[in-house]
Design an enzyme around this catalytic site. Structure first.
Site, PDB file in Angstrom:
ATOM      1  N   ARG A 101      15.868  -6.188 -30.064  1.00  0.00           N
ATOM      2  CA  ARG A 101      16.486  -5.129 -29.246  1.00  0.00           C
ATOM      3  C   ARG A 101      16.999  -3.999 -30.143  1.00  0.00           C
ATOM      4  O   ARG A 101      17.985  -3.342 -29.834  1.00  0.00           O
ATOM      5  CB  ARG A 101      17.610  -5.708 -28.395  1.00  0.00           C
ATOM      6  CG  ARG A 101      17.134  -6.712 -27.353  1.00  0.00           C
ATOM      7  CD  ARG A 101      18.177  -6.927 -26.288  1.00  0.00           C
ATOM      8  NE  ARG A 101      17.819  -8.026 -25.404  1.00  0.00           N
ATOM      9  CZ  ARG A 101      17.018  -7.932 -24.359  1.00  0.00           C
ATOM     10  NH1 ARG A 101      16.468  -6.773 -24.068  1.00  0.00           N
ATOM     11  NH2 ARG A 101      16.756  -8.974 -23.603  1.00  0.00           N
ATOM     12  N   GLY A 123      13.409  -7.721 -24.683  1.00  0.00           N
ATOM     13  CA  GLY A 123      13.235  -9.146 -24.391  1.00  0.00           C
ATOM     14  C   GLY A 123      11.758  -9.468 -24.240  1.00  0.00           C
ATOM     15  O   GLY A 123      11.003  -8.664 -23.701  1.00  0.00           O
ATOM     16  N   ARG A 142      18.878  -8.822 -14.785  1.00  0.00           N
ATOM     17  CA  ARG A 142      19.821  -7.768 -15.159  1.00  0.00           C
ATOM     18  C   ARG A 142      20.426  -7.120 -13.901  1.00  0.00           C
ATOM     19  O   ARG A 142      20.868  -7.833 -13.026  1.00  0.00           O
ATOM     20  CB  ARG A 142      19.104  -6.749 -16.043  1.00  0.00           C
ATOM     21  CG  ARG A 142      20.046  -5.885 -16.818  1.00  0.00           C
ATOM     22  CD  ARG A 142      19.390  -5.327 -18.041  1.00  0.00           C
ATOM     23  NE  ARG A 142      19.756  -6.077 -19.220  1.00  0.00           N
ATOM     24  CZ  ARG A 142      19.089  -6.038 -20.358  1.00  0.00           C
ATOM     25  NH1 ARG A 142      18.009  -5.338 -20.465  1.00  0.00           N
ATOM     26  NH2 ARG A 142      19.520  -6.716 -21.385  1.00  0.00           N
ATOM     27  N   ASP A 154      12.565  -0.495 -20.023  1.00  0.00           N
ATOM     28  CA  ASP A 154      13.131   0.864 -20.030  1.00  0.00           C
ATOM     29  C   ASP A 154      13.759   1.242 -21.379  1.00  0.00           C
ATOM     30  O   ASP A 154      13.678   2.400 -21.794  1.00  0.00           O
ATOM     31  CB  ASP A 154      14.119   1.067 -18.875  1.00  0.00           C
ATOM     32  CG  ASP A 154      15.216   0.024 -18.847  1.00  0.00           C
ATOM     33  OD1 ASP A 154      15.093  -1.013 -19.539  1.00  0.00           O
ATOM     34  OD2 ASP A 154      16.212   0.234 -18.126  1.00  0.00           O
ATOM     35  N   ASP A 180      12.200  -3.742 -13.291  1.00  0.00           N
ATOM     36  CA  ASP A 180      13.086  -2.625 -12.927  1.00  0.00           C
ATOM     37  C   ASP A 180      12.667  -1.279 -13.535  1.00  0.00           C
ATOM     38  O   ASP A 180      13.441  -0.328 -13.533  1.00  0.00           O
ATOM     39  CB  ASP A 180      14.544  -2.938 -13.315  1.00  0.00           C
ATOM     40  CG  ASP A 180      14.725  -3.183 -14.803  1.00  0.00           C
ATOM     41  OD1 ASP A 180      13.706  -3.249 -15.535  1.00  0.00           O
ATOM     42  OD2 ASP A 180      15.875  -3.320 -15.240  1.00  0.00           O
TER      43      ASP A 180
HETATM   44  O1  F6P Z   1      15.579  -7.855 -19.652  1.00  0.00           O
HETATM   45  C1  F6P Z   1      15.079  -9.137 -19.640  1.00  0.00           C
HETATM   46  C2  F6P Z   1      16.178 -10.149 -19.658  1.00  0.00           C
HETATM   47  O2  F6P Z   1      15.617 -11.442 -19.589  1.00  0.00           O
HETATM   48  C3  F6P Z   1      17.242  -9.964 -18.585  1.00  0.00           C
HETATM   49  O3  F6P Z   1      16.842 -10.485 -17.342  1.00  0.00           O
HETATM   50  C4  F6P Z   1      18.405 -10.688 -19.208  1.00  0.00           C
HETATM   51  O4  F6P Z   1      19.645 -10.194 -18.724  1.00  0.00           O
HETATM   52  C5  F6P Z   1      18.259 -10.378 -20.667  1.00  0.00           C
HETATM   53  O5  F6P Z   1      16.902 -10.059 -20.880  1.00  0.00           O
HETATM   54  C6  F6P Z   1      18.635 -11.510 -21.575  1.00  0.00           C
HETATM   55  O6  F6P Z   1      18.602 -11.034 -22.869  1.00  0.00           O
HETATM   56  P1  F6P Z   1      18.516 -11.941 -24.165  1.00  0.00           P
HETATM   57  O7  F6P Z   1      17.115 -12.464 -24.260  1.00  0.00           O
HETATM   58  O8  F6P Z   1      18.840 -11.000 -25.269  1.00  0.00           O
HETATM   59  O9  F6P Z   1      19.480 -13.051 -23.994  1.00  0.00           O
END
Ligand code: F6P
Length: 341
Positions: free
Chosen positions: A72, A10, A171, A103, A129
């Protein structure tokens, strides 16, 4: 010397500041830098990258997002993808690769390092985290947005004598909820690390009302679990790294409170707004220091390491240690927040 750089996972504020620092430090050493596109996807197939120099990073320090793009993509899902990534080290004649990520991205950088690739990481995520560092790039900007949003929610909640439930990201960690909530004067904070029950939340709202407080702001982390028939939305879909795609607990909690009380309740989901826009001063400085340090680790041959913030110092830590466990919220912060409930 030729190094690659990528941003994975992200996005968050401060990624461009880190890219700029990598390119400028490498430029100082007379090295070439190639920016790989869209996270690990940029190292699959033939690879997708472009040469970067001081000109290509000019003016990006305050920009949100990432000029390299992100995704991702998880090459660890298939050994053939890992081999494709390793093959691209040769095809692009990379002497080293700097992976900027959380991570997940760091776990790929580590897996490549285990297979002999010369990788260095830079920890970033709004979730904060990643272990072994006090703060990750992007967290401070995200919680600044949460605090600003709570300031605004307080005034409208007070005007209407309402309860407002504000759902934040993070998360499985409660850092964003705890620090954002503390900074924004939350009247109750629900984090994934601490069991929560609807009865306790309602009891607290009633207690506040008895004290003459007829407006309340509840901050709930997207990964929180709430007993008492507040069904979590987690687990229906997962991303490429196997993480459940979260979201929806705020609306469920607001509905549950309204069903059981006389309070008028609204839910606000801050969502991706938390990851957008310019980085704060803190994140610009952290990202810049980490970018410079990561190039220095390449110079020193510190493969499998990442720069980490310890107090005010940037120090090298093993990526292996940083990804061994997710860093959970400091519960002392919640104790402090409770003083103001
Ligand atoms: O890991 C960063 C984050 O913003 C989390 O807080 C959240 O759960 C996730 O990414 C959201 O992912 P996406 O951008 O794929 O919707």
């Amino acid at each position: 010397m030729r190094i690659g750089v990528l941003t994975g996972g992200g996005d968050c504020q401060g990624l461009n500041a880190a890219i700029r620092a990598v390119v400028r430090r490498a430029d100082q050493y007379g090295w070439e830098v190639y920016g790989f596109k869209n996270g690990w996807a940029g190292l699959l197939g033939e690879g997708s990258a472009e040469k970067m120099d001081a000109k290509s990073v000019s003016g990006i320090l305050p920009l949100g997002g990432t000029i390299l793009g992100t995704s991702r993509t998880n090459p660890r899902k298939k050994e053939s993808d890992m081999q494709a990534v390793l093959g691209n080290f040769g095809r692009w004649q990379l002497d080293a690769l700097i992976a900027i990520g959380g991570d997940d991205t760091l776990s790929v950088a580590f897996a490549l390092f285990e297979r002999g690739a010369k990788t260095v990481g830079i920890p970033k995520t709004m979730d904060n985290d990643v272990d072994c560092t006090d703060y990750t790039i992007g967290f401070n900007s995200a919680v600044s947005i949460v605090a600003d949003a709570l300031d605004k929610l307080h005034t409208t909640a007070a005007a209407h004598h309402r309860v407002i439930v504000c759902e934040v990201m993070g998360r499985d960690a409660g850092w964003v909820a705890a620090v954002g909530g503390l900074a924004g004067g939350a009247d109750y904070i629900v984090v994934p690390e601490v069991p929560a029950h609807l009865d306790d939340i309602i009891e607290h709202l009633n207690h506040r009302q008895r004290r003459g407080k007829d407006a309340s702001i509840i901050v709930v982390a997207e990964g929180a679990k709430i007993e008492g028939n507040v069904v979590s939305t987690r687990g229906f879909k997962v991303d490429a790294f196997g993480h459940p795609i979260l979201g929806g607990i705020g609306e469920r909690l607001a509905q549950a409170i309204e069903d059981r009380t006389e309070f008028e309740v609204r839910a606000t989901v801050l969502g991706h707004i938390q990851r957008g826009g310019s980085p704060t001063v803190f994140d610009r400085v952290l990202a810049t220091r980490c970018g410079v340090a990561a190039v220095d680790y390449v110079k020193d041959g510190r493969w499998g390491y990442m720069p980490a913030l310890h107090g005010t110092a940037i120090e090298p830590v093993k990526i292996a240690d940083a990804i061994a466990h997710n860093r959970t919220v400091d519960l002392e912060l919640l104790e402090v927040a409770k003083v103001f409930y």
